[in-house]
Enzyme design. Sequence first.
Site, PDB file in Angstrom:
ATOM      1  N   ASN A   1       5.636  -4.623   4.939  1.00  0.00           N
ATOM      2  CA  ASN A   1       5.934  -3.902   6.180  1.00  0.00           C
ATOM      3  C   ASN A   1       7.415  -3.553   6.251  1.00  0.00           C
ATOM      4  O   ASN A   1       8.269  -4.394   5.986  1.00  0.00           O
ATOM      5  CB  ASN A   1       5.585  -4.777   7.380  1.00  0.00           C
ATOM      6  CG  ASN A   1       4.231  -5.401   7.253  1.00  0.00           C
ATOM      7  OD1 ASN A   1       3.253  -4.711   7.129  1.00  0.00           O
ATOM      8  ND2 ASN A   1       4.186  -6.725   7.209  1.00  0.00           N
TER       9      ASN A   1
ATOM     10  N   GLU B   1       8.162  -7.110  -3.023  1.00  0.00           N
ATOM     11  CA  GLU B   1       8.075  -6.511  -1.683  1.00  0.00           C
ATOM     12  C   GLU B   1       9.336  -5.718  -1.348  1.00  0.00           C
ATOM     13  O   GLU B   1       9.269  -4.691  -0.664  1.00  0.00           O
ATOM     14  CB  GLU B   1       7.814  -7.581  -0.618  1.00  0.00           C
ATOM     15  CG  GLU B   1       6.575  -8.447  -0.858  1.00  0.00           C
ATOM     16  CD  GLU B   1       5.314  -7.678  -1.171  1.00  0.00           C
ATOM     17  OE1 GLU B   1       5.185  -6.524  -0.722  1.00  0.00           O
ATOM     18  OE2 GLU B   1       4.452  -8.235  -1.897  1.00  0.00           O
TER      19      GLU B   1
ATOM     20  N   ALA C   1       1.732 -11.223  -0.144  1.00  0.00           N
ATOM     21  CA  ALA C   1       2.786 -10.768   0.761  1.00  0.00           C
ATOM     22  C   ALA C   1       2.518  -9.317   1.113  1.00  0.00           C
ATOM     23  O   ALA C   1       1.701  -8.657   0.469  1.00  0.00           O
ATOM     24  CB  ALA C   1       4.144 -10.891   0.087  1.00  0.00           C
ATOM     25  N   MET C   2       3.216  -8.836   2.150  1.00  0.00           N
ATOM     26  CA  MET C   2       3.009  -7.453   2.592  1.00  0.00           C
ATOM     27  C   MET C   2       4.335  -6.833   2.970  1.00  0.00           C
ATOM     28  O   MET C   2       5.094  -7.385   3.765  1.00  0.00           O
ATOM     29  CB  MET C   2       2.041  -7.460   3.783  1.00  0.00           C
ATOM     30  CG  MET C   2       1.810  -6.086   4.398  1.00  0.00           C
ATOM     31  SD  MET C   2       1.015  -4.951   3.221  1.00  0.00           S
ATOM     32  CE  MET C   2       1.765  -3.402   3.709  1.00  0.00           C
TER      33      MET C   2
END
Length: 875
Positions: free
Chosen positions: A275, A308, A272-273
């Site tokens: 952002n 995240e 996952a990222m």
Amino acid sequence: MAEFKGQPRLPEFAVPKHYEIRLKPDLSSFRFAGSVAVDLDIVSSTKAIVLNAAELSITSGSVSFSSKATSEVMKPVTAEAVEADEILILEFPETIPLGIGVLKLEFEGILNDKLKGFYRSAYTINGETKHMAVTQFEPVDARRCFPCWDEPALKATFKITLDVPSQLVALSNMPVTKEEVDGSVKTVFYQETPLMSTYLVAVVVGMLDYVEDHTSDGVKVRVYSQVGKADQAKFALDVAVKTLEFYKSYFSIPYLLPKLDLIAIPDFAAGAMENYGLVTFRETALLFDEQRSAAANKQRVAEVVAHELAHQWFGDLVTMKWWTHLWLNEGFATWMSHLANDNLFPEWKVWTQFLGEFSDALRLDSLEESHPIEVEINHASQIDEIFDAISYQKGASVIRMLHNYLGAEPFQRSIASYVRKYAHSNAKTEDLWTALEEGSGKPVSKLMNLWTKQKGYPIVAVSLVEDQKLKFEQSQFLLNGAASDSQWIVPISSCYGSYGEHKSLLLESKSGTLDIKEFVGSNVVEDSSVWIKLNVAQTGFYRVKYDNDLTARLRTAIEKKYLNDMDRYGILDDAFALCMARQQPLTSLLTLLSSYGQELEYIVLTNLSNICRTVQRIAADATPELLNSVNQFFINLSMNSAKRLGWDPKQGESHLDSMLRGDILTTLSLFGHGPTLTEANKRFQAYLDDRNTPLLPPDIRQATYVAVMQTVSTKNTWGYESLLRVYRETDLSQEKTRVLGALASCPDPDIVLQVLNFLLTPEVRKQDAALGLAVSKEGRETAWKWFKANWENIWQTLGSGSLINRFIKAIVSPLASSEMVKEVENFFQNRTTASTSRTVKQSIEKARINAMWVESIRKETKLAEVVKELANRTY
Ligand code: BES
Ligand code: ZN
């Protein structure tokens, strides 16, 4: 302009303040067009502007700079794209006026299939293949989408505009302010972001569904998925909302953006990222299907969401100054996700499960080719490789150690003040220590620098000496047997038998002693019923080596269940590492293992399973004639759990038992337990006949697939072909992952070869090709030969980043002979690049350690006798 080439960092003439970015992706030609206008502060006299850009073609004549100070508009004389350095050098005819100005340029790029920069991801709707456009910028790929100052400290505000097909959903970090539809194209305008780093900018365009909720202070939270999978997004949504509330209170600052989107992307390289405001995930890390996902999948979703979301504060709001401090992001988010999940799901015992991650870190950090937590980065291509168990798991482990040393309350208070102080800005490791030092009054920097600036960790040898004293000595623990002068300040805790007392000290030099008379009375040397355990609950990042007397006492304590789960785990894990390092014979480890026959705890049993599997593979190389007895011993050792758990879920059983069942069945299959293999094939047949059969619930599917593959050979390929059918027919990524994770465990090397070839076909997404790849011991050398022969193809297919490194590690590190090590070294001699070199070196070191271990086991004279005796025991 040669002085700008080959530099690790951008020159500091111009500082970006604000970007206006417009992008127009074309989902049929897989290209995009874009423009950017950057408000720059020219801070020193220069004729050149140097910024990052890669694989973009700058539209000729589009570049201009307008100075606010002089109202002058300048055009560069040259605009040189230096692909090797991923920079764009704009040379102007004269010196650029100091102060603010606007740099404008237009460009075109490719919506690539490399899972980085601005890329395309494929999905199907009603059997038809569609594409979405997605960004993945961390660490250094924003430059593949728009020209920018692509370094984490160069924070700016961003105003994004997208031109997209009108029927699609277009998302970015901030909410939409306005949409203008013009026939088949719509233009979507987004609110300006707060100050943030380029690697956190994000855009997704595709056909999407969502579920929605909001937090108590009105943040709108949505979880997006492909059309048709929105039901699977509900669990993540619930976790996300609750976790945001939890962090708001922990950090004493709310989530600052008006909305938060989480989105499942079918093709996604990482898990996952984070952002800012638009977190992207691979499907397996976000979607949970009530009927078909397993308990382990549920836990993974909760973990990744919590990780995240922790970054929304620790990473996005406060960002590391440079990649050397990446661990601040990743180590902290890893630690924090456990705190949040423990709060939401106390029955999962995530802090006990954390020990699995703690061991991952200790394992990697016992290689000479490990690196310090704070690692020097001189080139962009080196960054990918430090998203590893050192930055994540060792980072999280040293934070846990420090948290334990400082206490929960001062720790939280200091973290909140650190976040407030560096909000919308950047920080380095030292800044965190300063905040914790101020908040706790303890010498944090002095202690922690030793853990973050040097690689490795200590092993503390402990023995009981005259006068009721414990004697300690520290040295670096290295699996290859090398020695070093490194020392640490080690927080040593200890507990004592039924006395239940704890005693702590900081070991600040090579050796030390501790008087324990007051805890254990005067007869501890003679009274062998008193046991002593160091590193209580495994909070310290070190291993312990007990002398023979203390080891024997602990063995008894384990059998009598006097120790708690984390301590039982630690004794086992340390003993295993000492054996692998050839500091203790295999016979001692096996004898210790036999003390765990009554074990019930999930984390201890999974580690026991892993250790047994590794020992079995090593024994197969070292003493093949003992393999049957070794298998029998491990089967007997697993029998209590196997009987307790059975095949079918019990009404109301714990989450941990649901996860454990599959693990135990996998272990039994790998040890060739006949009844397990038979039952697995029977249940698998029932599943093939009816995907809703109660005989194969999700929690035991992967274990069953592994069992099925144990009975597959070129003469009997039914199981393999059936699994491929399961793989092809399912639309659930977690089910595909289960199949992929099982295929290569087949003992027939010819089948392994077929599996490896399958992994490179378009049927397997690149992201999954080497995911959880565990080749059977019989197939290892075949896999290596295949790897060599297909190197060019693998390199072409997977590219140079983390995807190929996963392959290298999975294929090379299980090898266990010095001939193979030589072969691997020769092969990589002229094939290693800056982005693979660390992984190659670590994998070779691991293979060499295996080879030395095999040799030393061959020399153990008592092994046969001990193994045969153990194989006859039941528990
Ligand atoms: N920042 C990373 C994503 C990332 C990883 C970007 C590697 C670039 C290179 C993200 O926060 C992350 O750590 N994801 C983890 C999952 C997490 C639960 C440990 C991952 O991708 O595995
Ligand atoms: Zn992370």
